[in-house]
Motif scaffolding. Structure first.
Motif, mmCIF file in Angstrom:
data_model
loop_
_atom_site.group_PDB
_atom_site.id
_atom_site.type_symbol
_atom_site.label_atom_id
_atom_site.label_comp_id
_atom_site.label_asym_id
_atom_site.label_seq_id
_atom_site.Cartn_x
_atom_site.Cartn_y
_atom_site.Cartn_z
ATOM 1 N N GLU A 16 -13.324 -16.985 15.771
ATOM 2 C CA GLU A 16 -14.355 -15.954 15.666
ATOM 3 C C GLU A 16 -14.646 -15.520 14.229
ATOM 4 N N GLY A 17 -13.895 -16.067 13.249
ATOM 5 C CA GLY A 17 -14.115 -15.679 11.863
ATOM 6 C C GLY A 17 -12.819 -15.598 11.086
ATOM 7 N N LYS A 18 -12.878 -14.942 9.945
ATOM 8 C CA LYS A 18 -11.761 -14.894 9.004
ATOM 9 C C LYS A 18 -11.101 -13.520 9.012
ATOM 10 N N VAL A 19 -9.753 -13.526 8.957
ATOM 11 C CA VAL A 19 -8.962 -12.303 8.845
ATOM 12 C C VAL A 19 -8.254 -12.346 7.493
ATOM 13 N N VAL A 20 -8.439 -11.305 6.686
ATOM 14 C CA VAL A 20 -7.809 -11.214 5.374
ATOM 15 C C VAL A 20 -6.756 -10.112 5.430
ATOM 16 N N ILE A 21 -5.521 -10.476 5.075
ATOM 17 C CA ILE A 21 -4.395 -9.541 5.133
ATOM 18 C C ILE A 21 -3.832 -9.364 3.726
ATOM 19 N N ALA A 22 -3.874 -8.140 3.226
ATOM 20 C CA ALA A 22 -3.274 -7.834 1.925
ATOM 21 C C ALA A 22 -1.766 -7.821 2.113
ATOM 22 N N PRO A 77 16.586 -11.007 6.674
ATOM 23 C CA PRO A 77 17.167 -9.674 6.869
ATOM 24 C C PRO A 77 16.052 -8.651 7.089
ATOM 25 N N ALA A 78 16.359 -7.595 7.792
ATOM 26 C CA ALA A 78 15.403 -6.510 8.008
ATOM 27 C C ALA A 78 15.008 -5.904 6.663
ATOM 28 N N GLU A 79 13.730 -5.571 6.528
ATOM 29 C CA GLU A 79 13.218 -4.890 5.335
ATOM 30 C C GLU A 79 12.414 -3.672 5.810
ATOM 31 N N PHE A 80 13.094 -2.769 6.478
ATOM 32 C CA PHE A 80 12.434 -1.587 7.030
ATOM 33 C C PHE A 80 12.091 -0.623 5.899
ATOM 34 N N THR A 81 11.033 0.155 6.109
ATOM 35 C CA THR A 81 10.582 1.088 5.081
ATOM 36 C C THR A 81 10.090 2.380 5.708
ATOM 37 N N ASP A 82 10.112 3.443 4.918
ATOM 38 C CA ASP A 82 9.471 4.681 5.350
ATOM 39 C C ASP A 82 8.220 4.936 4.498
ATOM 40 N N LYS A 83 7.827 3.929 3.690
ATOM 41 C CA LYS A 83 6.672 4.057 2.799
ATOM 42 C C LYS A 83 5.366 3.603 3.446
ATOM 43 N N ALA A 84 5.442 3.043 4.657
ATOM 44 C CA ALA A 84 4.247 2.598 5.372
ATOM 45 C C ALA A 84 4.504 2.777 6.857
ATOM 46 N N LYS A 85 3.423 2.903 7.610
ATOM 47 C CA LYS A 85 3.509 3.137 9.048
ATOM 48 C C LYS A 85 2.804 2.015 9.811
ATOM 49 N N PHE A 86 3.179 1.869 11.070
ATOM 50 C CA PHE A 86 2.498 0.916 11.933
ATOM 51 C C PHE A 86 1.229 1.577 12.461
ATOM 52 N N GLU A 87 0.117 1.233 11.801
ATOM 53 C CA GLU A 87 -1.185 1.753 12.188
ATOM 54 C C GLU A 87 -2.114 0.573 12.451
ATOM 55 N N ARG A 88 -3.318 0.837 12.858
ATOM 56 C CA ARG A 88 -4.274 -0.235 13.138
ATOM 57 C C ARG A 88 -4.371 -1.174 11.937
ATOM 58 N N GLY A 89 -4.206 -2.483 12.178
ATOM 59 C CA GLY A 89 -4.321 -3.486 11.128
ATOM 60 C C GLY A 89 -3.022 -3.848 10.434
ATOM 61 N N THR A 121 9.813 -4.798 10.178
ATOM 62 C CA THR A 121 9.391 -5.026 8.803
ATOM 63 C C THR A 121 7.869 -5.061 8.718
ATOM 64 N N ILE A 122 7.301 -4.299 7.789
ATOM 65 C CA ILE A 122 5.860 -4.314 7.502
ATOM 66 C C ILE A 122 5.642 -5.219 6.294
ATOM 67 N N ALA A 123 4.765 -6.237 6.470
ATOM 68 C CA ALA A 123 4.540 -7.207 5.394
ATOM 69 C C ALA A 123 3.108 -7.219 4.885
ATOM 70 N N GLY A 124 2.214 -6.471 5.523
ATOM 71 C CA GLY A 124 0.841 -6.466 5.051
ATOM 72 C C GLY A 124 -0.067 -5.638 5.930
ATOM 73 N N LYS A 125 -1.370 -5.666 5.573
ATOM 74 C CA LYS A 125 -2.365 -4.928 6.346
ATOM 75 C C LYS A 125 -3.706 -5.641 6.245
ATOM 76 N N VAL A 126 -4.396 -5.716 7.389
ATOM 77 C CA VAL A 126 -5.719 -6.342 7.435
ATOM 78 C C VAL A 126 -6.682 -5.514 6.587
ATOM 79 N N THR A 127 -7.381 -6.196 5.674
ATOM 80 C CA THR A 127 -8.385 -5.528 4.845
ATOM 81 C C THR A 127 -9.797 -5.994 5.187
ATOM 82 N N GLU A 128 -9.913 -7.165 5.827
ATOM 83 C CA GLU A 128 -11.202 -7.685 6.293
ATOM 84 C C GLU A 128 -10.956 -8.438 7.594
ATOM 85 N N GLY A 129 -11.902 -8.326 8.510
ATOM 86 C CA GLY A 129 -11.828 -9.125 9.723
ATOM 87 C C GLY A 129 -11.084 -8.485 10.883
ATOM 88 N N MET A 130 -10.919 -7.166 10.872
ATOM 89 C CA MET A 130 -10.270 -6.532 12.016
ATOM 90 C C MET A 130 -11.114 -6.738 13.274
#
Length: 162
Positions: A16-22, A77-89, A121-130
């Motif tokens: 359906e198109g391109k997804v860009v993940i920062a 290994p786990a790389e858990f953080t409190d600097k980011a949350k599990f939100e849309r994208g 572990t949070i490794a990125g976030k969608v910036t285009e293509g959600m």
């Protein structure tokens, strides 16, 4: 390291198109390195989003499409953080009950899920293509397993626009 090298995107070409993940090496350097390595090797090309739960997330990265496969590389290994949350994208690393079992599988959130904060572990976030992520075929039942799932056509890493 140059500033451009620090900021890279994981790009997923989907039907359906391109997804860009920062990517976020500041949060999860080992997970980001793994995603980049596997994308550069072509590991994700043709791999399905095998588990997709409406209102929750789309999970991919398992070449077997069963949810039990991974790469030949060792688990991370786990790389858990409190600097980011599990939100849309948000892109998180999938794992078993063992926090140190992330390998190649990842998931992209359709909606916030605070219960995952500090547990995955949070490794990125969608910036285009959600809008493309929103079109990924949903699974059924409590597991969200997908019959005839949508597949990643090609995954690659590119420098982020500065």
């Amino acid at each position: 390291m140059t500033d451009a090298a620090k900021h890279e995107n994981l790009v997923l070409e989907m039907p359906e198109g391109k997804v860009v993940i920062a990517l976020r090496p500041d949060l999860a350097p080992k997970a980001v390195e793994r995603l980049k390595t596997l994308a550069n090797e072509g590991f994700y090309n043709g791999v399905p989003f095998h588990r997709v739960i409406e209102g929750f997330m789309a999970q991919g990265g398992d070449p077997t499409g069963t949810g039990t496969g991974g790469s030949k590389l060792p688990d991370l290994p786990a790389e858990f953080t409190d600097k980011a949350k599990f939100e849309r994208g948000t892109l998180g690393m999938a794992r078993t009950m063992d926090p140190n079992s992330a390998n190649s599988q990842f998931f992209i959130m359709f909606a916030p899920s605070p219960s995952l904060d500090g547990q995955y572990t949070i490794a990125g976030k969608v910036t285009e293509g959600m809008n493309v992520v929103d079109k990924i075929k949903r699974g059924s039942g409590p597991s969200g397993m997908v019959q005839e799932p949508d597949k990643i056509i090609r995954a690659y890493v590119e420098p982020a626009a500065q």
